[in-house]
Design a protein around this motif. Sequence first.
Motif, PDB file in Angstrom:
ATOM      1  N   LEU A 250       0.835  -1.200   0.000  1.00  0.00           N
ATOM      2  CA  LEU A 250       0.000   0.000   0.000  1.00  0.00           C
ATOM      3  C   LEU A 250       0.869   1.251   0.000  1.00  0.00           C
ATOM      4  O   LEU A 250       0.554   2.235  -0.673  1.00  0.00           O
ATOM      5  CB  LEU A 250      -0.936  -0.003   1.209  1.00  0.00           C
ATOM      6  CG  LEU A 250      -1.890   1.192   1.328  1.00  0.00           C
ATOM      7  CD1 LEU A 250      -2.710   1.361   0.055  1.00  0.00           C
ATOM      8  CD2 LEU A 250      -2.794   1.042   2.553  1.00  0.00           C
ATOM      9  N   THR A 251       1.978   1.216   0.745  1.00  0.00           N
ATOM     10  CA  THR A 251       2.903   2.355   0.731  1.00  0.00           C
ATOM     11  C   THR A 251       3.416   2.615  -0.678  1.00  0.00           C
ATOM     12  O   THR A 251       3.460   3.763  -1.131  1.00  0.00           O
ATOM     13  CB  THR A 251       4.086   2.097   1.674  1.00  0.00           C
ATOM     14  OG1 THR A 251       3.600   1.914   3.012  1.00  0.00           O
ATOM     15  CG2 THR A 251       5.060   3.266   1.661  1.00  0.00           C
ATOM     16  N   ASP A 252       3.796   1.560  -1.381  1.00  0.00           N
ATOM     17  CA  ASP A 252       4.265   1.710  -2.760  1.00  0.00           C
ATOM     18  C   ASP A 252       3.177   2.299  -3.647  1.00  0.00           C
ATOM     19  O   ASP A 252       3.430   3.187  -4.469  1.00  0.00           O
ATOM     20  CB  ASP A 252       4.699   0.362  -3.326  1.00  0.00           C
ATOM     21  CG  ASP A 252       6.022  -0.117  -2.756  1.00  0.00           C
ATOM     22  OD1 ASP A 252       6.756   0.704  -2.171  1.00  0.00           O
ATOM     23  OD2 ASP A 252       6.311  -1.322  -2.885  1.00  0.00           O
ATOM     24  N   ALA A 253       1.962   1.790  -3.498  1.00  0.00           N
ATOM     25  CA  ALA A 253       0.866   2.273  -4.341  1.00  0.00           C
ATOM     26  C   ALA A 253       0.576   3.741  -4.085  1.00  0.00           C
ATOM     27  O   ALA A 253       0.355   4.523  -5.017  1.00  0.00           O
ATOM     28  CB  ALA A 253      -0.383   1.432  -4.097  1.00  0.00           C
ATOM     29  N   LEU A 254       0.590   4.149  -2.821  1.00  0.00           N
ATOM     30  CA  LEU A 254       0.313   5.542  -2.488  1.00  0.00           C
ATOM     31  C   LEU A 254       1.452   6.463  -2.884  1.00  0.00           C
ATOM     32  O   LEU A 254       1.245   7.662  -3.084  1.00  0.00           O
ATOM     33  CB  LEU A 254       0.035   5.670  -0.991  1.00  0.00           C
ATOM     34  CG  LEU A 254      -1.241   5.006  -0.483  1.00  0.00           C
ATOM     35  CD1 LEU A 254      -1.317   5.066   1.038  1.00  0.00           C
ATOM     36  CD2 LEU A 254      -2.477   5.653  -1.095  1.00  0.00           C
TER      37      LEU A 254
END
Length: 334
Positions: A250-254
């Motif tokens: 999720l960190t990567d996606a955000l």
Amino acid sequence: MLDTCTASPALATPAAVGRRLGNELLEPLHLVAYMSDEPNDALQALGYEGYWPGYFAARSAPLGRVPAEVVDALFYNFAPGEVAACIPACWDVATPEAALEAHRQGCVAALRRILGDLADTPEVARAADLAIRAAMNAPMEGRILYAALRSLPVPDEPLTRLWHAATLLREHRGNGHVVALVSEGIDGQEAHVLQALDWGMAPADYGRLDPLTPAQLDAVVDGLRERGLVDAEGKFTPAGRETRNRIEALTDALAAPRTTACSRTRSTNSPPTSNPWSNASPQPATSRTRTRRHRRHTTRGMVCDVGLGVWCWLMALECRCGSRVGGGRGRRRS
């Protein structure tokens, strides 16, 4: 090295681009803030004693004189009382504006020492222009520290602009990481424990957990164990590993920059084939260069190693995305 003009679709997803740009290429440029002497020396020249008062002053300065509770919530992973020990007292030493400027000058001085003659090359100027496009094009919604930094004027001097872009992207990712942690119900100290386990370290050996007493640290680990995330030996359970992986995904996606508007048609232009960083002769680091237990690498090595990567990767991004990478300096704020 990732070439976004020829990379497979799996490697060129927005999340992969964001991770490559932020984590692997530009973040090391920002990390001189924590791994070099010059920023700390500049803050101490203002009157800050020790490391942490200057750290909290400089990093929170874009927010202005906000209460310790706001900084604590935003920075997320400091032990109880750490922020309040420095804020608001740090503003009795210097203004936010003075702390911000001293810190920035110190960081750029560190990069100049590390890069030597390369610091003033056209390649650095070009990398700075391209990096600031990506940095100024990222979404602001829900990213308070990033938004505060983006409200500042974009520096004219190329190396300073490159460091500013790296800092913007680093804090943008950090703000998203907090969102990911909150979504999984992981608090700041639990996040440190998960990071330590991911690195194969015992939590007691992870430097950012030093402010906790042994009893407090045991309570954090016990809480993760009760939730089924840590086993009896203090290692990840399958559920714990899955939780950690979801947080990072999720960190990567955000953190992914807005590359979806970029053309997926391969440009007739090609990334540069020359290596403008091959003759690097960085100045030696001073014997006082600070090290920290929870980081196993040196700033000098990181910055010199990523120099070529920053240049070629950003040029490849321009090749693939053209002028639609972002707003560039035309979006500079005053």
